[in-house]
Design a protein around this motif. Structure first.
Motif, mmCIF file in Angstrom:
data_model
loop_
_atom_site.group_PDB
_atom_site.id
_atom_site.type_symbol
_atom_site.label_atom_id
_atom_site.label_comp_id
_atom_site.label_asym_id
_atom_site.label_seq_id
_atom_site.Cartn_x
_atom_site.Cartn_y
_atom_site.Cartn_z
ATOM 1 N N ALA A 15 -5.388 10.175 -1.179
ATOM 2 C CA ALA A 15 -5.381 9.225 -2.302
ATOM 3 C C ALA A 15 -4.352 8.136 -2.031
ATOM 4 O O ALA A 15 -3.271 8.414 -1.487
ATOM 5 C CB ALA A 15 -5.075 9.935 -3.619
ATOM 6 N N HIS A 16 -4.668 6.921 -2.427
ATOM 7 C CA HIS A 16 -3.837 5.762 -2.077
ATOM 8 C C HIS A 16 -3.715 4.804 -3.254
ATOM 9 O O HIS A 16 -4.610 4.721 -4.103
ATOM 10 C CB HIS A 16 -4.446 5.015 -0.891
ATOM 11 N N SER A 17 -2.607 4.083 -3.252
ATOM 12 C CA SER A 17 -2.423 3.011 -4.219
ATOM 13 C C SER A 17 -2.332 1.677 -3.486
ATOM 14 O O SER A 17 -1.776 1.594 -2.386
ATOM 15 C CB SER A 17 -1.151 3.223 -5.055
ATOM 16 N N VAL A 18 -2.913 0.663 -4.097
ATOM 17 C CA VAL A 18 -2.769 -0.717 -3.629
ATOM 18 C C VAL A 18 -2.101 -1.454 -4.770
ATOM 19 O O VAL A 18 -2.600 -1.446 -5.900
ATOM 20 C CB VAL A 18 -4.121 -1.349 -3.261
ATOM 21 N N TYR A 21 -5.586 2.715 -7.847
ATOM 22 C CA TYR A 21 -5.516 3.870 -6.959
ATOM 23 C C TYR A 21 -6.910 4.461 -6.795
ATOM 24 O O TYR A 21 -7.808 4.233 -7.620
ATOM 25 C CB TYR A 21 -4.528 4.931 -7.457
ATOM 26 N N GLY A 22 -7.095 5.185 -5.718
ATOM 27 C CA GLY A 22 -8.384 5.797 -5.446
ATOM 28 C C GLY A 22 -8.298 6.730 -4.260
ATOM 29 O O GLY A 22 -7.220 6.985 -3.716
ATOM 30 N N VAL A 23 -9.450 7.240 -3.857
ATOM 31 C CA VAL A 23 -9.560 8.232 -2.794
ATOM 32 C C VAL A 23 -10.281 7.603 -1.607
ATOM 33 O O VAL A 23 -11.331 6.963 -1.777
ATOM 34 C CB VAL A 23 -10.322 9.477 -3.294
ATOM 35 N N ALA A 24 -9.709 7.787 -0.418
ATOM 36 C CA ALA A 24 -10.304 7.253 0.807
ATOM 37 C C ALA A 24 -10.721 8.401 1.709
ATOM 38 O O ALA A 24 -9.889 9.230 2.101
ATOM 39 C CB ALA A 24 -9.314 6.350 1.536
ATOM 40 N N LEU A 39 -3.356 14.984 -3.912
ATOM 41 C CA LEU A 39 -4.214 14.375 -2.882
ATOM 42 C C LEU A 39 -3.465 13.286 -2.113
ATOM 43 O O LEU A 39 -3.637 13.138 -0.898
ATOM 44 C CB LEU A 39 -5.460 13.764 -3.524
ATOM 45 N N HIS A 40 -2.642 12.528 -2.826
ATOM 46 C CA HIS A 40 -1.843 11.489 -2.168
ATOM 47 C C HIS A 40 -0.875 12.104 -1.178
ATOM 48 O O HIS A 40 -0.706 11.599 -0.046
ATOM 49 C CB HIS A 40 -1.088 10.685 -3.224
ATOM 50 N N GLU A 41 -0.237 13.189 -1.559
ATOM 51 C CA GLU A 41 0.718 13.852 -0.673
ATOM 52 C C GLU A 41 0.036 14.375 0.584
ATOM 53 O O GLU A 41 0.656 14.458 1.650
ATOM 54 C CB GLU A 41 1.403 14.993 -1.424
ATOM 55 N N VAL A 84 0.846 -1.192 0.000
ATOM 56 C CA VAL A 84 0.000 0.000 0.000
ATOM 57 C C VAL A 84 0.879 1.239 0.000
ATOM 58 O O VAL A 84 1.788 1.373 0.842
ATOM 59 C CB VAL A 84 -0.943 0.018 1.227
ATOM 60 N N ASP A 85 0.645 2.119 -0.956
ATOM 61 C CA ASP A 85 1.287 3.441 -1.011
ATOM 62 C C ASP A 85 2.809 3.390 -1.106
ATOM 63 O O ASP A 85 3.485 4.285 -0.589
ATOM 64 C CB ASP A 85 0.882 4.278 0.206
ATOM 65 N N THR A 86 3.362 2.386 -1.766
ATOM 66 C CA THR A 86 4.811 2.374 -1.956
ATOM 67 C C THR A 86 5.210 2.830 -3.353
ATOM 68 O O THR A 86 6.398 3.080 -3.595
ATOM 69 C CB THR A 86 5.404 0.971 -1.706
ATOM 70 N N ALA A 87 4.227 2.963 -4.273
ATOM 71 C CA ALA A 87 4.562 3.357 -5.648
ATOM 72 C C ALA A 87 3.369 4.072 -6.278
ATOM 73 O O ALA A 87 2.962 3.762 -7.389
ATOM 74 C CB ALA A 87 4.959 2.141 -6.473
#
Length: 229
Positions: free
Chosen positions: A132-135, A148-151, A126-128, A94-97
């Motif tokens: 926003a997150h990546s799986v 990726y998406g928004v939580a 948004l990720h910063e 999660v959130d490494t790339a």
């Protein structure tokens, strides 16, 4: 914890009024045009049931709320034997790339590509800020798939996914569902925008806009999963 940005100066329509207007016209997935992609605007949109997608023929940003919304109930994900076998060969992170996932999803060679530079930059911002997150699915140290998406609270609004090896995007989705299955799983909402035949094969269903807004209201009241907080 995510950082709350400055509020948006833009006002979005009340989707409940649209859903219950009683108009003789058929409701439309497209709800609004314009505004911007600042973090406060994006979060305000998701909180009221909208998401952005640009019009490739103009400079306008379009804001959508499907009349029939695609959602994946966390207990309905269809996991085949072959998917389980693929998952056993991959590592979910999660959130490494995040940037790499967005870049892969934005590959212009993909059919129906819609992620342009402005969208990529907006979601990276948004990720910063922690929204926003990546799986990701990794195999032998290589990124082979992801989403990726928004939580926001109990909402995870999926935006796009990609794979370079068989089942890798599905493995990332399986990883996402696993991290959403906590004590608040019954109130969480995994939004995939529209149902497609591929997503339907994974368990995605359609719900009407009013029902989606009810689910959204409940989801926003619960905390983030610990992996995304």
């Amino acid at each position: 914890m995510p950082v709350e940005p400055a509020p948006s100066p833009w006002m979005f329509p009340d989707l409940r009024e649209l859903a219950g207007s009683g108009s003789s016209d058929e409701p439309d997935d497209l709800v609004a045009m314009g505004a911007d992609l600042e973090p406060g605007t994006l979060l305000a949109a998701y909180r009221c049931g909208l998401f952005p997608m640009p019009d490739p023929s103009t400079s306008q940003m379009l804001w959508w709320s499907p009349v029939a919304r695609g959602v994946l109930p966390l207990d309905r994900l269809k996991v085949s034997r072959s998917l389980r076998q693929s998952a056993a060969k991959m590592e979910v992170r999660v959130d490494t790339a995040f940037v790499d996932v967005v870049t892969a999803c934005a590959d212009p060679a993909r059919d129906s590509g819609w992620i342009d530079g402005d969208i990529a930059a907006a979601y990276t911002h948004l990720h910063e800020l922690g929204w926003a997150h990546s799986v990701e699915a990794w195999r032998d140290g290589e990124l082979v798939g992801g989403l990726y998406g928004v939580a926001i609270g109990g909402l995870f609004a999926g935006e796009s996914m990609f794979h370079t090896q068989r089942d890798a995007s599905k493995v990332a989705l399986l990883g996402l569902v696993d991290l959403l299955r906590d004590e608040h799983a019954g109130q969480r909402l995994l939004d995939v925008q529209w149902q497609t035949p591929h997503l339907a094969s994974l368990g995605v269903v359609e719900i009407a806009r009013p029902a989606y807004l009810d689910c959204l209201s409940r989801a926003l009241a619960v905390p983030l999963p610990k992996e995304l907080a």
